[in-house]
Design a protein around this motif. Structure first.
Motif, short mmCIF file in Angstrom:
data_model
loop_
_atom_site.label_atom_id
_atom_site.label_comp_id
_atom_site.label_asym_id
_atom_site.label_seq_id
_atom_site.Cartn_x
_atom_site.Cartn_y
_atom_site.Cartn_z
N GLU A 73 0.83 -1.21 0.00
CA GLU A 73 0.00 0.00 0.00
C GLU A 73 0.86 1.26 0.00
O GLU A 73 0.52 2.25 -0.66
CB GLU A 73 -0.93 -0.01 1.21
N ARG A 76 2.18 1.73 -3.45
CA ARG A 76 1.09 2.14 -4.34
C ARG A 76 0.74 3.61 -4.14
O ARG A 76 0.48 4.34 -5.11
CB ARG A 76 -0.14 1.27 -4.11
N ALA A 89 3.32 -1.94 -7.75
CA ALA A 89 2.23 -1.76 -6.80
C ALA A 89 1.14 -0.84 -7.32
O ALA A 89 -0.02 -0.97 -6.93
CB ALA A 89 2.77 -1.23 -5.47
N ALA A 90 1.49 0.08 -8.20
CA ALA A 90 0.50 1.03 -8.72
C ALA A 90 -0.65 0.32 -9.44
O ALA A 90 -1.76 0.84 -9.50
CB ALA A 90 1.17 2.02 -9.67
#
Length: 199
Positions: A73, A76, A89-90
């Motif tokens: 997270e 992201r 992560a995006a």
């Protein structure tokens, strides 16, 4: 002075856990779906068991699911940045993050200090949260067992300089000398680690 900073850090850990306990529960992950999604992780973090094969990536097999979730997270959202992880992560949804966290948390880790090594000689500023053998005592702290010394040293120096920030690690690392950072990195790198995938 260092002892006061260490105790303040411990107080912060306990406070953070109390606050986290009040937050809504994250979605339950599906380990089977996480195993499929883990193909994204293999290049840097090794096979599906999360045992990294390159020195700049950490082992992620056997980590607590909340630690994996929080790191993904953070990548992201941009609160933690890395040229590869931020991109990976995006594209992850909350469900995919939960699935990956569940999968890697299912891996079974086995650790051992080298014969004759006294566990009481572990770096004091690290062992309270990360364990003398590198198995985290707190669920939102990473395991350090068997990590590459280069990776550990890089992360500690990132905390010390502010390139990476954390309410506990930043003040602890700020007081560490280069020699202390190297000693801590060498200690945990010397721990023998094996990661077995679930049956």
């Amino acid at each position: 002075m260092r002892r006061l900073g260490f105790l303040a850090g411990l107080g912060g850990v306990l406070l953070a856990q109390a606050v986290a306990a009040e937050q809504p529960a994250p979605p339950e992950g599906n380990p089977a779906a996480g195993k499929v999604a883990a193909g994204l992780c293999r290049t840097c973090h090794g096979g599906l068991n999360g045992f990294a094969r390159i020195p700049i990536a950490p082992h992620i097999g056997g980590e607590h699911p909340s630690y994996i979730r929080h790191q993904l997270e953070a990548f992201r959202s941009g609160t933690r940045q890395h040229e590869i992880m931020s991109v990976v992560a995006a594209s992850l949804s909350d469900a995919q993050i939960a699935d990956l966290s569940a999968w890697f948390a299912m891996q079974k880790i086995h650790v051992a200090l080298k014969p004759g090594v006294d566990p009481h000689a572990a770096p004091e500023a690290c062992a309270l949260c990360h364990g003398a053998d590198g198995v985290a005592v707190l669920e939102d702290a990473p395991n350090l067992a068997g990590e590459n010394a280069v990776y550990l040293e890089t992360q500690l120096k990132a905390f010390r300089t502010g390139k990476r920030t954390h309410e506990i690690m930043s003040p602890i690392a700020a007081e560490l000398t280069d020699a202390e950072i190297r000693a801590a990195a060498d200690w945990y790198a010397a721990v023998q680690l094996e990661i077995d995938p679930p049956p």
